[in-house]
Design a protein around this motif. Structure first.
Motif, PDB file in Angstrom:
ATOM      1  N   GLU A 483       0.891  -1.214  -0.300  1.00  7.35           N
ATOM      2  CA  GLU A 483      -0.185   0.250  -0.135  1.00  7.35           C
ATOM      3  C   GLU A 483       0.604   0.875   0.024  1.00  7.35           C
ATOM      4  OE1 GLU A 483      -0.238  -2.721   1.860  1.00  7.35           O
ATOM      5  OE2 GLU A 483      -2.601  -3.138   2.076  1.00  7.35           O
ATOM      6  N   GLN A 484       2.213   1.121   0.336  1.00  5.67           N
ATOM      7  CA  GLN A 484       3.204   2.295   0.864  1.00  5.67           C
ATOM      8  C   GLN A 484       3.709   2.378  -1.253  1.00  5.67           C
ATOM      9  OE1 GLN A 484       2.318   4.260   2.847  1.00  5.67           O
ATOM     10  NE2 GLN A 484       1.445   3.570   3.619  1.00  5.67           N
ATOM     11  N   ALA A 485       3.038   1.770  -1.739  1.00  4.59           N
ATOM     12  CA  ALA A 485       3.799   2.260  -3.104  1.00  4.59           C
ATOM     13  C   ALA A 485       3.816   3.646  -3.476  1.00  4.59           C
ATOM     14  CB  ALA A 485       3.469   1.511  -4.144  1.00  4.59           C
ATOM     15  N   LEU A 486       4.453   3.961  -4.864  1.00  3.50           N
ATOM     16  CA  LEU A 486       4.346   5.438  -5.045  1.00  3.50           C
ATOM     17  C   LEU A 486       4.503   5.087  -6.342  1.00  3.50           C
ATOM     18  CD1 LEU A 486       6.356   7.361  -2.575  1.00  3.50           C
ATOM     19  CD2 LEU A 486       4.292   7.861  -3.265  1.00  3.50           C
ATOM     20  N   ASP A 487       3.814   6.389  -7.249  1.00  3.37           N
ATOM     21  CA  ASP A 487       4.141   6.705  -8.694  1.00  3.37           C
ATOM     22  C   ASP A 487       5.202   7.298  -8.776  1.00  3.37           C
ATOM     23  OD1 ASP A 487       2.547   9.164  -7.669  1.00  3.37           O
ATOM     24  OD2 ASP A 487       3.746  10.072  -9.556  1.00  3.37           O
ATOM     25  N   LEU A 488       6.043   6.596 -10.255  1.00  3.74           N
ATOM     26  CA  LEU A 488       6.752   6.880 -10.682  1.00  3.74           C
ATOM     27  C   LEU A 488       7.194   8.420 -10.435  1.00  3.74           C
ATOM     28  CD1 LEU A 488       9.194   6.279 -11.926  1.00  3.74           C
ATOM     29  CD2 LEU A 488       8.585   6.004 -14.069  1.00  3.74           C
ATOM     30  N   ALA A 489       6.425   9.004 -10.874  1.00  5.49           N
ATOM     31  CA  ALA A 489       6.922  10.326 -11.039  1.00  5.49           C
ATOM     32  C   ALA A 489       7.058  11.153  -9.723  1.00  5.49           C
ATOM     33  CB  ALA A 489       5.577  11.579 -11.280  1.00  5.49           C
ATOM     34  N   THR A 490       6.355  10.225  -8.802  1.00  6.52           N
ATOM     35  CA  THR A 490       6.955  11.023  -7.178  1.00  6.52           C
ATOM     36  C   THR A 490       8.031  10.580  -6.749  1.00  6.52           C
ATOM     37  OG1 THR A 490       4.276  10.657  -6.626  1.00  6.52           O
ATOM     38  CG2 THR A 490       6.030  10.875  -4.912  1.00  6.52           C
ATOM     39  N   VAL A 491       8.436   9.016  -7.228  1.00  9.07           N
ATOM     40  CA  VAL A 491       9.674   9.245  -7.520  1.00  9.07           C
ATOM     41  C   VAL A 491      10.903   9.806  -7.883  1.00  9.07           C
ATOM     42  CG1 VAL A 491      11.307   6.767  -6.798  1.00  9.07           C
ATOM     43  CG2 VAL A 491       8.140   6.644  -6.246  1.00  9.07           C
ATOM     44  N   LEU A 492      10.345   9.766  -8.720  1.00  3.71           N
ATOM     45  CA  LEU A 492      11.445  10.789  -9.562  1.00  3.71           C
ATOM     46  C   LEU A 492      11.796  11.744  -8.587  1.00  3.71           C
ATOM     47  CD1 LEU A 492      10.765  10.028 -13.033  1.00  3.71           C
ATOM     48  CD2 LEU A 492      12.819   9.321 -11.347  1.00  3.71           C
ATOM     49  N   ARG A 493      10.777  12.790  -8.203  1.00  3.37           N
ATOM     50  CA  ARG A 493      11.077  13.677  -7.048  1.00  3.37           C
ATOM     51  C   ARG A 493      11.520  13.647  -6.080  1.00  3.37           C
ATOM     52  NH1 ARG A 493       5.890  14.946  -7.878  1.00  3.37           N
ATOM     53  NH2 ARG A 493       5.259  14.029  -6.150  1.00  3.37           N
ATOM     54  N   ALA A 494      11.261  12.787  -5.362  1.00  2.00           N
ATOM     55  CA  ALA A 494      11.909  12.342  -4.319  1.00  2.00           C
ATOM     56  C   ALA A 494      13.514  11.767  -4.526  1.00  2.00           C
ATOM     57  CB  ALA A 494      11.711  11.040  -3.685  1.00  2.00           C
TER      58      ALA A 494
END
Lengths: 555, 358
Positions: A483-494
């Motif tokens: 459930e804590q998976a994130l979308d790619l765009a958010t991860v690239l921001r991170a």
């Protein structure tokens, strides 16, 4: 209108799929660079308008480009030293196999050079007797030896190393550590536990400090490796005074090919004893250089869950040594930490606080709360390894302007996650790394490697794992808290603009916008057009730092 | 004399700037028979004129005076000296003194000595800090306060202020100084001293004079004191231009917090820890009594000097019918709103009655 000479660009990149991390203009096909800075981003026509006959043109051949990765937590010098000067072996080696490794490494060292290596498996503990120590002496032919274990919290050393560390029959155990001794003779066996490691690390640090080239070479090696995996900025997470000097020396030699923020130890810490606090802060302006900012501090508020030294809100699993109700503890009280943060903040230093347990996370947030109550708004501090977090504490990150440093990449099933199940109840390990809850609460999440705690600083497996919550190597099945998976765009921001913000370098890097440094990477695949299970295998084709090509991959 | 509720030996710290009349006061005291059961700790015998009082030299550091008073020089540090005295008393090697007076020659900042007495593990089982007595001389006092910020601190941490040489200064000067020191420290009792004459009863058992133990609230007590000083000024018939307080004094502010509702002990103690850590250098002195939710009949005594607070201690009963929490903060550069805001947040109570006293 004919182009003005003064507007000529050095370099333009065209025909690309450039992911800018600029919400106003997320994708561009071209980009222009002059004097190391981005002067245009957008359509090919707009960028070509700034050309002159002297401008070099690079055709990206429709490849994806993006800002260089920013690694929020990295120990470049420890990593570089380990790669260049230390002996690496697998933790399943027998004692005799380790002695062979030591013999081999010793033959390459000068007669009084240290043999440093790791990692040996905790299964060998009972074999590390006085006799074993003598065998270690022979293998190294008299040279001092220090070998780290799989937890990185214990050391096996030989006679020469004990002597250089000043350990004899009368040396008392330091707080939170043990010099293991033979039951009969009282002689140190060579096994040092927890904080006792500091005794020998000091001796090693002295040897390294006496040879500054060691750190310069280590740093250069590490930076080359970082550039090769796409990193153009990083926060050095435990920056001692020899490291400050090495970073400046590297910059002066033109070898500092990434933005580096240094985190100086704020209080005395057992794993790298020596100067800390004011003694280091006073050196900032001496060692500040164009690409190096000594503007962060580091505090270790607790240890690690595998050795029960993380500070937890609820008890560890019961064991003989600790009983039923042990929760670990923090190294500083909340008022002490609040005061330390206040003193740092008054000097413009933002602090990275290592907190692996949810008790330490709460204590750190409480300390920032006290700081804000007294002093009002201030700097963005960071909680490093923000992974076990009580739900009540999630919204406090955004409220208190504290960034979540997500490192090392343990947010999917793996060896260390399994090891943690030996000390913590399964239900809690199943709720490890609430990355999505943090993001949705408005917290700033920033990715890092914690190299060399992981063997390689490549961010790409971490990026895949943050999206899938599954082991990118495929070795370990299942997902960790899917459930804590994130979308790619958010991860690239991170992994780009967010760490840049946490490190206070977002004005110059982290996204591809006019005026910022031309720090970008060209990839072998478009991350948004592939299966998420191919993210980890991403290859960096080229890395640019300040518009200069600092890495080019083999095609 | 030991307090009924606290069997430890009371210690009085005598401090004061050079030339403030401290030595004269001490000399006078040492000759008095009331000091018979007192151990006096000084820096050197030569500093005070006791030769004519001497009866017996026990050793090079310890003498018994003909009043019965024990006079002892500091050997090593204060902790060593007090421990050694205790051991010898315990063994019967020296008379069983019942109180200690420490004279701090050359120590401009009394805070370290106070901290030692308040929290040192080797001492707190046997000794308790009874009072800080500060001498300030009426003739030069205002100049001293102006030129030496350390003297302001000495006044701020005092329980009792002795305005020495009162006989040598004009009444309005004495009154001015009296008002000035009360502005810095409204919690201390002020005594005008002439010819160094001080009664032993004025020096010791200072809890009896503690304004916080009075039934009136501190503000009205201060008002009374102020009126008394103004009357003294007017009586002299001379009105002089008052010098403005120095820059240092100007930042000294006394804040008072009074609260009806009881406080949870853990929350209040947490707030004390927090304000001590964050603003210790700005808190010159904190004194008061706290009404605890858990022990409504046993007020918590609060006493802090900078970032060091006495360990929590409760009185067996309220000293007067006033059972409200009352705390006085003598601060340097610490605005009242920081105290109020953080108190409300961490001690968990709404403050309706918090005000600056000066």
């Amino acid at each position: 209108m004919s182009p003005n000479r003064a507007n000529d660009s050095d370099l333009i990149l065209v025909n690309g799929q450039i992911y800018t991390l600029d919400p106003a203009c997320p994708w561009a096909e071209a980009l222009a660079i002059r004097g190391g800075r981005i002067v245009a981003v957008g359509s090919e026509a707009s960028v070509r308008a700034a050309m002159s006959p002297q401008t070099r043109i690079i055709d990206l051949r429709n490849k994806m480009a993006m800002p260089g990765i920013i690694d929020v937590h990295n120990h470049l010098f420890f990593a570089g030293r380990a790669a260049l000067f230390e002996t690496r072996f697998a933790p399943n080696l027998t004692l005799n196999e380790i002695l062979d490794e030591v013999r081999e490494a010793a033959s390459k060292q000068p007669p009084d050079g240290w043999v440093i290596g790791g990692i040996w498996g905790s299964g060998l503990l009972s074999e590390l007797t006085i006799q074993a120590r003598h065998a270690l002496d022979d293998a190294a032919d008299g040279r001092p030896v220090m070998l780290r274990d799989d937890s990185h919290h214990n050391r096996w050393v030989n006679t020469a190393a004990l002597r250089l560390a000043g350990i004899d029959l009368t040396t008392p155990d330091p707080a939170n550590g043990e010099i293991v001794r033979d039951e009969v003779t009282g002689e140190a066996t060579g096994l040092l536990l927890e904080a006792a490691c500091a005794l020998v690390e000091v001796a090693v640090a002295k040897a390294v400090a006496a040879a500054p080239q060691v750190d310069i070479d280590a740093g250069a090696y590490a930076l080359r490796r970082l550039n090769a995996v796409g990193v153009t900025g990083t926060q050095e997470a435990f920056t001692t005074s020899p490291m400050l000097a090495a970073l400046k020396a590297l910059d002066e030699a033109g070898q500092l090919t990434a933005w580096v923020v240094g985190s100086m130890p704020v209080v005395e810490a057992p794993f790298a004893p020596g100067e800390w606090g004011e003694a280091l802060f006073d050196l900032r302006e001496t060692y500040r250089s164009p690409h190096f900012r000594p503007d962060a501090g580091k505090i270790l508020l607790d240890g690690v869950p595998t050795t029960r030294t993380s500070a937890m809100l609820e008890p560890y699993l019961a064991d003989d040594a600790h009983g039923c109700c042990f929760r670990g503890s923090t190294t500083l009280s909340v008022p002490q930490l609040a005061r330390a943060l206040s003193d740092c903040e008054s000097r413009g230093i933002a602090v990275k606080i290592h907190c692996t347990g949810d008790g330490a996370v709460r204590a750190a947030l409480d300390a920032v709360d006290i700081l804000r109550s007294f002093n009002g708004p201030g700097l963005m501090h960071q909680i490093a390894h923000a992974s076990f977090i009580h739900p009540d504490d999630i919204p406090r990150f955004a409220e208190l302007n504290v960034a979540a440093d997500l490192s090392p990449m343990l947010w999917f099933p793996g060896l260390i996650v399994e090891a943690i199940r030996a000390t913590l109840p399964g239900e809690r390990v199943d709720h490890y790394w609430p990355n999505r809850d943090l993001e949705e609460s408005g917290a700033l999440i920033a990715g890092g490697s914690d190299w060399p705690v992981v063997p390689d600083p490549s961010p790409w497996p971490g990026i895949q794992g943050m999206v899938t919550r599954q082991d990118p190597s495929g070795q370990f099945p299942g997902a960790l808290w899917a459930e804590q998976a994130l979308d790619l765009a958010t991860v690239l921001r991170a992994y780009t603009i967010n760490p840049a913000r946490a490190m206070r370098i977002a004005d110059i890097t982290g996204s591809l916008e006019v005026g910022k440094s031309a720090d970008l990477i060209v990839l072998d695949r478009n991350l948004f057009e592939i299966s998420v299970h191919e993210l980890a295998a991403t290859k960096v084709l080229a890395t640019y730092f300040e518009g200069n090509l600092v890495y080019e991959g083999q095609q | 004399m030991t307090n009924y509720f606290d069997p430890r030996l009371p210690v009085t710290l005598l401090t004061g700037f050079l030339g403030s009349g401290k030595t004269t006061v001490l000399n006078q005291l040492l000759a008095r028979p009331e000091l018979a059961d007192t151990a006096v700790i000084i820096n050197e015998f030569g500093e005070i004129g006791i030769d004519h009082l001497l009866v017996e030299a026990v050793d090079e550091n310890l003498r018994v005076l003909n009043s019965g008073c024990l006079c002892c020089t500091v050997r090593g540090d204060l902790i060593d000296t007090l421990c050694r005295l205790w051991v010898r008393r315990d063994r019967g090697e020296i008379p069983p003194f019942r109180r200690v007076l420490i004279e701090t020659t050359g120590l401009a900042d009394p805070a370290p000595a106070l901290h030692t007495l308040m929290v040192d593990r080797d001492l707190v089982d046997y000794y308790r800090l009874d009072a800080v007595v500060t001498t300030i001389d009426a003739v030069n006092g205002e100049a001293t306060l102006r030129n030496h910020p350390e003297s302001i601190k000495q006044v701020a941490v005092a329980d009792r202020l002795l305005l020495t040489k009162s006989d040598l200064a004009e009444p309005h000067v004495v009154a001015n100084l009296s008002m000035r020191v009360k502005k810095i420290n409204p919690t201390a009792s002020v005594q005008h001293v002439s010819h160094g004459q001080v009664d032993a009863v004025d020096m010791f058992d200072c809890e009896a004079f503690d304004p916080l133990r009075k039934s009136d609230d501190v503000r009205s007590w201060l008002e009374q004191e102020k009126q008394r000083d103004l009357a003294l000024q007017h009586r002299s018939g001379i009105h002089h231009h008052h010098d403005e307080p120095s820059r240092h004094e100007g930042r000294i502010r006394t804040h008072c917090v009074i609260l009806d509702e009881p406080l949870e002990e853990a929350a209040f103690t947490h707030w004390l820890d927090v304000i001590a850590a964050m603003r210790g250098e700005n808190l010159l002195r904190v004194k008061g009594l706290v009404r605890l939710a858990e022990h409504p009949d046993e007020p918590l005594v609060v006493h802090g000097v900078q970032h060091v607070f006495h360990p929590n201690r409760r009185l067996r009963a309220w000293p007067s019918s006033d059972r409200r929490t009352r705390l006085v903060f003598i601060t340097n550069d610490l605005p009242l709103d920081q105290i109020v805001r953080t108190f409300e947040k961490f001690a968990g109570a709404t403050l309706n009655n918090a005000h600056a006293l000066s």
